[in-house]
Design a protein around this motif. Structure first.
Motif, PDB file in Angstrom:
ATOM      1  N   THR A 107       0.835  -1.208   0.000  1.00  0.00           N
ATOM      2  CA  THR A 107       0.000   0.000   0.000  1.00  0.00           C
ATOM      3  C   THR A 107       0.870   1.258   0.000  1.00  0.00           C
ATOM      4  N   SER A 108       1.600   1.448  -1.081  1.00  0.00           N
ATOM      5  CA  SER A 108       2.534   2.580  -1.123  1.00  0.00           C
ATOM      6  C   SER A 108       1.828   3.920  -1.263  1.00  0.00           C
ATOM      7  N   LEU A 109       0.680   3.971  -1.957  1.00  0.00           N
ATOM      8  CA  LEU A 109      -0.047   5.236  -2.080  1.00  0.00           C
ATOM      9  C   LEU A 109      -0.661   5.630  -0.740  1.00  0.00           C
ATOM     10  N   ARG A 110      -1.310   4.684  -0.091  1.00  0.00           N
ATOM     11  CA  ARG A 110      -1.914   5.018   1.206  1.00  0.00           C
ATOM     12  C   ARG A 110      -0.843   5.482   2.192  1.00  0.00           C
ATOM     13  N   ALA A 111       0.296   4.805   2.224  1.00  0.00           N
ATOM     14  CA  ALA A 111       1.368   5.196   3.136  1.00  0.00           C
ATOM     15  C   ALA A 111       1.855   6.609   2.826  1.00  0.00           C
ATOM     16  N   ALA A 112       1.958   6.935   1.541  1.00  0.00           N
ATOM     17  CA  ALA A 112       2.410   8.267   1.146  1.00  0.00           C
ATOM     18  C   ALA A 112       1.394   9.332   1.540  1.00  0.00           C
ATOM     19  N   LEU A 113       0.106   9.045   1.354  1.00  0.00           N
ATOM     20  CA  LEU A 113      -0.927  10.008   1.726  1.00  0.00           C
ATOM     21  C   LEU A 113      -0.946  10.229   3.234  1.00  0.00           C
ATOM     22  N   GLN A 114      -0.707   9.175   3.989  1.00  0.00           N
ATOM     23  CA  GLN A 114      -0.677   9.315   5.449  1.00  0.00           C
ATOM     24  C   GLN A 114       0.534  10.116   5.912  1.00  0.00           C
ATOM     25  N   ALA A 115       1.647   9.956   5.183  1.00  0.00           N
ATOM     26  CA  ALA A 115       2.882  10.657   5.564  1.00  0.00           C
ATOM     27  C   ALA A 115       2.993  12.051   4.950  1.00  0.00           C
ATOM     28  N   GLY A 116       2.199  12.303   3.906  1.00  0.00           N
ATOM     29  CA  GLY A 116       2.278  13.581   3.213  1.00  0.00           C
ATOM     30  C   GLY A 116       3.367  13.644   2.168  1.00  0.00           C
ATOM     31  N   GLU A 117       4.020  12.521   1.924  1.00  0.00           N
ATOM     32  CA  GLU A 117       5.076  12.450   0.922  1.00  0.00           C
ATOM     33  C   GLU A 117       5.351  10.974   0.624  1.00  0.00           C
ATOM     34  N   PRO A 118       5.957  10.683  -0.535  1.00  0.00           N
ATOM     35  CA  PRO A 118       6.275   9.284  -0.829  1.00  0.00           C
ATOM     36  C   PRO A 118       7.208   8.693   0.213  1.00  0.00           C
ATOM     37  N   VAL A 119       6.888   7.470   0.636  1.00  0.00           N
ATOM     38  CA  VAL A 119       7.732   6.744   1.584  1.00  0.00           C
ATOM     39  C   VAL A 119       7.987   5.353   1.021  1.00  0.00           C
ATOM     40  N   THR A 120       9.068   4.742   1.460  1.00  0.00           N
ATOM     41  CA  THR A 120       9.420   3.405   1.004  1.00  0.00           C
ATOM     42  C   THR A 120       8.935   2.388   2.029  1.00  0.00           C
ATOM     43  N   LEU A 121       8.079   1.468   1.580  1.00  0.00           N
ATOM     44  CA  LEU A 121       7.579   0.433   2.476  1.00  0.00           C
ATOM     45  C   LEU A 121       8.720  -0.499   2.879  1.00  0.00           C
ATOM     46  N   PRO A 122       8.776  -0.914   4.132  1.00  0.00           N
ATOM     47  CA  PRO A 122       9.870  -1.792   4.567  1.00  0.00           C
ATOM     48  C   PRO A 122       9.818  -3.170   3.940  1.00  0.00           C
ATOM     49  N   THR A 123       8.627  -3.679   3.681  1.00  0.00           N
ATOM     50  CA  THR A 123       8.457  -4.982   3.032  1.00  0.00           C
ATOM     51  C   THR A 123       7.292  -4.904   2.059  1.00  0.00           C
ATOM     52  N   VAL A 124       7.348  -5.744   1.032  1.00  0.00           N
ATOM     53  CA  VAL A 124       6.283  -5.801   0.023  1.00  0.00           C
ATOM     54  C   VAL A 124       6.000  -7.258  -0.301  1.00  0.00           C
ATOM     55  N   ASP A 125       4.718  -7.605  -0.362  1.00  0.00           N
ATOM     56  CA  ASP A 125       4.300  -8.925  -0.817  1.00  0.00           C
ATOM     57  C   ASP A 125       4.231  -8.885  -2.336  1.00  0.00           C
ATOM     58  N   ASN A 126       5.065  -9.668  -3.004  1.00  0.00           N
ATOM     59  CA  ASN A 126       5.180  -9.584  -4.461  1.00  0.00           C
ATOM     60  C   ASN A 126       4.172 -10.431  -5.225  1.00  0.00           C
ATOM     61  N   PHE A 127       3.168 -10.990  -4.534  1.00  0.00           N
ATOM     62  CA  PHE A 127       2.202 -11.820  -5.249  1.00  0.00           C
ATOM     63  C   PHE A 127       1.505 -11.047  -6.364  1.00  0.00           C
ATOM     64  N   VAL A 128       1.082  -9.819  -6.063  1.00  0.00           N
ATOM     65  CA  VAL A 128       0.442  -8.975  -7.095  1.00  0.00           C
ATOM     66  C   VAL A 128       1.566  -8.255  -7.831  1.00  0.00           C
ATOM     67  N   ASP A 129       2.296  -9.014  -8.657  1.00  0.00           N
ATOM     68  CA  ASP A 129       3.560  -8.509  -9.192  1.00  0.00           C
ATOM     69  C   ASP A 129       3.400  -7.297 -10.101  1.00  0.00           C
ATOM     70  N   GLY A 130       2.225  -7.080 -10.668  1.00  0.00           N
ATOM     71  CA  GLY A 130       2.032  -5.918 -11.524  1.00  0.00           C
ATOM     72  C   GLY A 130       1.749  -4.642 -10.766  1.00  0.00           C
ATOM     73  N   ALA A 131       1.566  -4.728  -9.444  1.00  0.00           N
ATOM     74  CA  ALA A 131       1.244  -3.532  -8.661  1.00  0.00           C
ATOM     75  C   ALA A 131       1.928  -3.502  -7.310  1.00  0.00           C
ATOM     76  N   ALA A 132       2.798  -4.458  -7.032  1.00  0.00           N
ATOM     77  CA  ALA A 132       3.485  -4.505  -5.742  1.00  0.00           C
ATOM     78  C   ALA A 132       4.706  -3.593  -5.790  1.00  0.00           C
TER      79      ALA A 132
END
Length: 413
Positions: free
Chosen positions: A212-237
């Motif tokens: 959820t990189s967009l939600r995290a960015a909106l909550q932080a007010g700027e783009p942030v890097t997620l510490p971990t990502v589940d790559n199952f949805v490989d076209g959007a992870a």
């Protein structure tokens, strides 16, 4: 200055050199289910089975028009690579596509086919970040043109042609549009276009729960890097939303971004395949999957963007498994089984008429008198599982449900 909607229209007209508009189809199955008018924009039906061709073509056509045929470079393990390859062949341009060493052979072969003799594929890096760094360094050394999958204004403009097409096809503005989000190229392009052409349309965004990189960015007010990502949805992870897309998407609230659980996406994929005969990749099912989370949409006209259909059917058993787990029809237990004659029979007699053992494996003796058994159970209704657990408790069997224990499931299942 030419407004965004007008430039998107020009990009859409240029695309007709490659393919006709993808269908916008009213889906009777989903419409009846939700009491709404559900339309699917079928980006899984482009020549490369995803919308990524739009942005690749648009960026490339502008560069070719101003500089002449160039040397284009990208890093991608999937749809962006295929879009770049197809556009390179169309323009007769040289392309070098960097892909991780771990990329499935099917994706490599498809990219090579789309590119014909115009592209070279370089396999490097075990992880995408390594592949990306190699591609960008190569572009610098060769004075080539690196095309980002989403952090490029012409890529974003090209992806927005999805919106121009669907508005023309629908003939009116929808009440609601649901857009999948990865790096943000498609979502930011559509958000900007709809703000100009259909400002009354509500927008909702769908991200995989494990990215959820967009939600995290909106909550932080700027783009942030997620510490971990589940790559199952490989076209959007994607671990970090694009900087340019976020400039447009920053005006939205976090609660306008919906998180789609990966196991539920699998159920949605199977539903669309079995009921409608529509093949969607995990990212392509994101918008449909969150229809359950939109609240009351009865009577509304809703457009879902089906972003891609590049699904490797070798993954179908995994998709079915995850869908069953989400529906509560399959669970895994570590059972503490007494080491005595008849203990297994006692357990089997507790199974209901619709319960089936799909996995049975002795793990080890945890004590002199007991052994640990990995057991998988399938059934026809989720309430059967609760009844089985009640019977196990009543008979004094020790067990642990590891179905949703990520660490143990990865080790044992």
């Amino acid at each position: 200055m030419e407004n965004f909607a007008a430039s998107v229209r020009q990009a859409e007209l240029a695309l007709r050199d490659l393919f006709e508009p993808t269908p916008l189809q009213k889906n009777d199955h989903l419409s009846a289910k939700y009491g709404a008018e559900i339309w699917l924009k079928r980006e899984d039906l482009t020549p490369v089975r995803s919308y990524k061709l739009r942005g690749a073509f648009n960026a490339m056509r502008k560069i070719v028009a101003t500089r002449g045929t160039g040397h284009f470079v990208c890093a991608s393990a999937g749809n962006h690579a295929q879009g770049i390859a197809y556009a390179c062949r169309h323009f007769g341009a040289q392309g070098t596509i960097f892909m991780p060493v771990t990329t499935p052979r099917q994706k490599i072969d498809k990219t090579r086919i789309f590119g014909g003799g115009a592209v070279e594929i370089v396999l490097t890096g075990d992880y995408f970040d390594q592949t990306l760094a190699a591609a960008q360094e190569f572009a610098r050394q060769q004075d080539a043109i690196f095309l980002s999958p989403f952090d490029d204004p012409d890529i974003i403009e090209g992806q927005a042609t999805v919106g121009h097409e669907l508005l023309e096809q629908l003939g009116t503005a929808p009440d609601l549009m649901v857009i999948p989000v990865g790096g943000g190229g498609l979502s930011s392009g559509l958000a900007r276009l709809m703000a100009e052409r259909a400002p009354g349309t509500e927008l909702r965004f769908s991200e995989p729960e494990g990215g959820t990189s967009l939600r995290a960015a909106l909550q932080a007010g700027e783009p942030v890097t997620l510490p971990t990502v589940d790559n199952f949805v490989d076209g959007a992870a994607v671990a970090r939303i694009g900087a340019l897309p976020f400039q447009e998407l920053s005006r939205f609230a976090p609660d306008q971004v919906l998180a789609a659980p990966e196991d539920r996406i699998c159920r949605t994929m199977l539903d669309m395949l079995n009921v409608e005969g529509i093949v969607l990749e995990p990212a392509g099912a994101l918008a449909i999957d969150v229809l359950d989370d939109l609240g009351d949409i009865r009577g509304k006209r809703v457009v879902c963007i089906c972003s891609g259909g590049n699904f490797d059917f070798e993954r179908l058993p995994e998709v079915k498994e995850r869908a069953q787990r989400f529906a509560g029809l399959k669970r895994y237990f570590v059972l503490r089984l007494p080491q005595r004659p008849g203990a297994l029979r006692d357990f089997l007699e507790l199974l209901g008429p619709d319960d089936d053992i799909s996995r049975f494996e002795y793990l080890k003796k945890s004590a002199r008198n007991f052994g640990s058994v990995l057991i998988g159970i399938e059934t026809s209704r989720p309430e059967n599982m609760a009844a089985l657990c009640d019977r196990l408790d009543a008979k004094g069997f020790g067990y642990r449900d590891i179905t949703h224990d990520q660490i143990l499931a990865e080790l044992l299942i």
